[in-house]
Motif scaffolding. Structure first.
Motif, PDB file in Angstrom:
ATOM      1  N   VAL A 101       0.724  -1.095  -0.093  1.00  0.00           N
ATOM      2  CA  VAL A 101       0.015  -0.227  -0.008  1.00  0.00           C
ATOM      3  C   VAL A 101       1.067   1.137   0.122  1.00  0.00           C
ATOM      4  O   VAL A 101       1.816   1.501   0.675  1.00  0.00           O
ATOM      5  N   VAL A 102       0.701   2.057  -1.006  1.00  0.00           N
ATOM      6  CA  VAL A 102       1.499   3.240  -1.046  1.00  0.00           C
ATOM      7  C   VAL A 102       0.349   4.394  -0.350  1.00  0.00           C
ATOM      8  O   VAL A 102      -0.750   4.482  -0.454  1.00  0.00           O
ATOM      9  N   GLY A 103       1.440   5.252   0.319  1.00  0.00           N
ATOM     10  CA  GLY A 103       0.629   6.401   0.965  1.00  0.00           C
ATOM     11  C   GLY A 103      -0.048   7.491  -0.302  1.00  0.00           C
ATOM     12  O   GLY A 103       0.253   7.369  -1.248  1.00  0.00           O
ATOM     13  N   MET A 104      -0.679   8.385   0.253  1.00  0.00           N
ATOM     14  CA  MET A 104      -1.665   9.150  -0.732  1.00  0.00           C
ATOM     15  C   MET A 104      -0.876  10.087  -1.373  1.00  0.00           C
ATOM     16  O   MET A 104      -1.356  10.487  -2.629  1.00  0.00           O
ATOM     17  N   ASP A 105       0.385  10.294  -1.276  1.00  0.00           N
ATOM     18  CA  ASP A 105       1.239  11.345  -1.943  1.00  0.00           C
ATOM     19  C   ASP A 105       1.980  10.448  -3.082  1.00  0.00           C
ATOM     20  O   ASP A 105       2.535  11.196  -4.012  1.00  0.00           O
ATOM     21  N   GLY A 106       1.736   9.023  -3.080  1.00  0.00           N
ATOM     22  CA  GLY A 106       2.498   8.173  -4.198  1.00  0.00           C
ATOM     23  C   GLY A 106       1.623   7.810  -5.211  1.00  0.00           C
ATOM     24  O   GLY A 106       0.406   7.867  -5.037  1.00  0.00           O
ATOM     25  N   GLU A 107       2.152   6.958  -6.120  1.00  0.00           N
ATOM     26  CA  GLU A 107       1.636   6.419  -7.165  1.00  0.00           C
ATOM     27  C   GLU A 107       1.472   4.855  -6.847  1.00  0.00           C
ATOM     28  O   GLU A 107       2.061   4.121  -6.108  1.00  0.00           O
TER      29      GLU A 107
ATOM     30  N   ASN B 283      -2.181  -4.608  -4.592  1.00  0.00           N
ATOM     31  CA  ASN B 283      -1.492  -3.200  -4.442  1.00  0.00           C
ATOM     32  C   ASN B 283      -2.453  -2.269  -4.682  1.00  0.00           C
ATOM     33  O   ASN B 283      -3.318  -2.378  -5.453  1.00  0.00           O
ATOM     34  N   LYS B 284      -2.333  -1.127  -3.813  1.00  0.00           N
ATOM     35  CA  LYS B 284      -3.263  -0.028  -3.820  1.00  0.00           C
ATOM     36  C   LYS B 284      -2.873   1.160  -3.145  1.00  0.00           C
ATOM     37  O   LYS B 284      -1.457   1.067  -2.458  1.00  0.00           O
ATOM     38  N   ARG B 285      -3.276   2.439  -2.965  1.00  0.00           N
ATOM     39  CA  ARG B 285      -2.883   3.450  -2.387  1.00  0.00           C
ATOM     40  C   ARG B 285      -4.059   3.716  -1.075  1.00  0.00           C
ATOM     41  O   ARG B 285      -5.142   3.238  -1.183  1.00  0.00           O
ATOM     42  N   GLY B 286      -3.665   4.215  -0.298  1.00  0.00           N
ATOM     43  CA  GLY B 286      -4.514   4.500   1.143  1.00  0.00           C
ATOM     44  C   GLY B 286      -3.610   5.063   2.236  1.00  0.00           C
ATOM     45  O   GLY B 286      -2.266   5.329   1.919  1.00  0.00           O
ATOM     46  N   GLY B 287      -4.356   5.679   3.264  1.00  0.00           N
ATOM     47  CA  GLY B 287      -3.719   6.231   4.220  1.00  0.00           C
ATOM     48  C   GLY B 287      -3.683   5.377   5.283  1.00  0.00           C
ATOM     49  O   GLY B 287      -3.879   4.278   5.526  1.00  0.00           O
ATOM     50  N   PRO B 288      -3.187   6.008   6.824  1.00  0.00           N
ATOM     51  CA  PRO B 288      -3.333   5.320   7.685  1.00  0.00           C
ATOM     52  C   PRO B 288      -4.261   4.740   8.229  1.00  0.00           C
ATOM     53  O   PRO B 288      -5.178   5.368   8.167  1.00  0.00           O
ATOM     54  N   GLY B 289      -3.989   3.362   8.556  1.00  0.00           N
ATOM     55  CA  GLY B 289      -5.113   2.279   9.027  1.00  0.00           C
ATOM     56  C   GLY B 289      -6.197   1.910   7.813  1.00  0.00           C
ATOM     57  O   GLY B 289      -7.137   1.453   7.979  1.00  0.00           O
TER      58      GLY B 289
ATOM     59  N   ILE C 171      -4.854  -7.086   7.429  1.00  0.00           N
ATOM     60  CA  ILE C 171      -4.278  -6.494   8.649  1.00  0.00           C
ATOM     61  C   ILE C 171      -4.536  -4.945   8.515  1.00  0.00           C
ATOM     62  O   ILE C 171      -4.853  -4.333   7.577  1.00  0.00           O
ATOM     63  N   ILE C 172      -4.487  -4.101   9.607  1.00  0.00           N
ATOM     64  CA  ILE C 172      -4.500  -2.684   9.694  1.00  0.00           C
ATOM     65  C   ILE C 172      -3.346  -2.212  10.531  1.00  0.00           C
ATOM     66  O   ILE C 172      -3.142  -2.591  11.753  1.00  0.00           O
ATOM     67  N   LEU C 173      -2.754  -1.117   9.958  1.00  0.00           N
ATOM     68  CA  LEU C 173      -1.393  -0.505  10.694  1.00  0.00           C
ATOM     69  C   LEU C 173      -1.967   0.812  10.817  1.00  0.00           C
ATOM     70  O   LEU C 173      -2.115   1.678   9.945  1.00  0.00           O
ATOM     71  N   PRO C 174      -2.658   1.220  12.171  1.00  0.00           N
ATOM     72  CA  PRO C 174      -3.152   2.605  12.436  1.00  0.00           C
ATOM     73  C   PRO C 174      -2.454   3.754  12.126  1.00  0.00           C
ATOM     74  O   PRO C 174      -2.868   4.972  11.832  1.00  0.00           O
ATOM     75  N   GLU C 175      -0.969   3.607  12.137  1.00  0.00           N
ATOM     76  CA  GLU C 175      -0.160   4.838  11.714  1.00  0.00           C
ATOM     77  C   GLU C 175       0.623   4.683  10.264  1.00  0.00           C
ATOM     78  O   GLU C 175       1.394   5.489  10.121  1.00  0.00           O
ATOM     79  N   ALA C 176       0.202   3.858   9.670  1.00  0.00           N
ATOM     80  CA  ALA C 176       0.678   3.489   8.232  1.00  0.00           C
ATOM     81  C   ALA C 176      -0.269   3.106   7.232  1.00  0.00           C
ATOM     82  O   ALA C 176      -1.298   2.561   7.297  1.00  0.00           O
ATOM     83  N   PRO C 177       0.050   3.806   5.775  1.00  0.00           N
ATOM     84  CA  PRO C 177       1.285   4.371   5.377  1.00  0.00           C
ATOM     85  C   PRO C 177       0.984   5.784   5.609  1.00  0.00           C
ATOM     86  O   PRO C 177      -0.001   6.283   5.209  1.00  0.00           O
TER      87      PRO C 177
END
Length: 199
Positions: free
Chosen positions: A86-92, A123-129, A153-159
């Motif tokens: 999972v890439v963070g919201m500023d990534g592709e 593979n996808k884009r998303g924010g923390p949690g 799984i869920i990671l509350p502070e990532a990505p």
């Protein structure tokens, strides 16, 4: 340069009962997630992602494989495997794909468990949690529906916006009380039905 790792998280679950029935051999599923800085973040459109793949993927793959084998008790215990990113919201999404979809990364896992099936993935884009849903399949028998599994799984502070979460998964068995025929059985049954159908 190797990827910058902020944190590695392991998530393990063992099922002892399913559908009100005790599981004869408990099934353990394991995820190892590496939270890395996105090496392409803030650089605009990067045409060639291979430089960073060559620099970081093999080392990251080996480090994650070493952890997953230690946590699950050895390669011989693994029956099904998978991967996700999972890439963070500023990534592709292509940035997430670049890390997990290359042989420098994936072959570290395939070789360690002597797998013949390809590594299933998301593979996808998303924010923390964000929910990370990782499909797993049998190491050797791609038609074995008993080992069509999903670990979430869920990671509350990532990505974070500038990060990528990279995940490898393993299972010590198939679904508890699996009783669905594999894909080869369906194919043979359908062929027989078609052959017997009136013209």
């Amino acid at each position: 340069m190797p990827f910058e790792i902020r944190k590695i998280v392991t998530v393990k679950e063992t099922t002892f009962q399913e559908g009100e029935r005790v599981v004869t051999t408990p099934v353990t599923m394991l995820a190892v997630a590496a939270i890395i800085r996105n090496p392409w973040h803030g650089r605009g459109y990067v045409h060639d992602l291979s430089v960073e793949q060559k620099d970081g993927c093999a080392q990251l793959g080996q480090q994650m494989v070493d952890i997953i084998l230690e946590e699950i008790g050895g390669a011989e215990r693994i029956e099904a495997y998978g991967k996700a990113a999972v890439v963070g919201m500023d990534g592709e999404i292509e940035h997430a794909s670049a890390v997990i979809h290359n042989l420098r990364f994936g072959n570290k896992y395939r070789d360690a468990v002597k797998a013949e099936s390809y590594l299933t993935f998301t593979n996808k884009r998303g924010g923390p949690g964000t929910s990370i849903q990782m499909p797993l399949k049998h190491l050797h028998d791609a038609a074995a529906r008993s080992h069509f599994l999903t670990m979430e799984i869920i990671l509350p502070e990532a990505p974070a916006p500038h990060e990528i979460v990279v995940v490898l998964g393993a299972s010590t068995g198939g679904r508890p009380h699996a009783r669905i025929q594999d894909r080869n059985f369906d194919a043979a049954e359908l062929a027989a039905e078609q052959a017997a159908a009136p013209v």
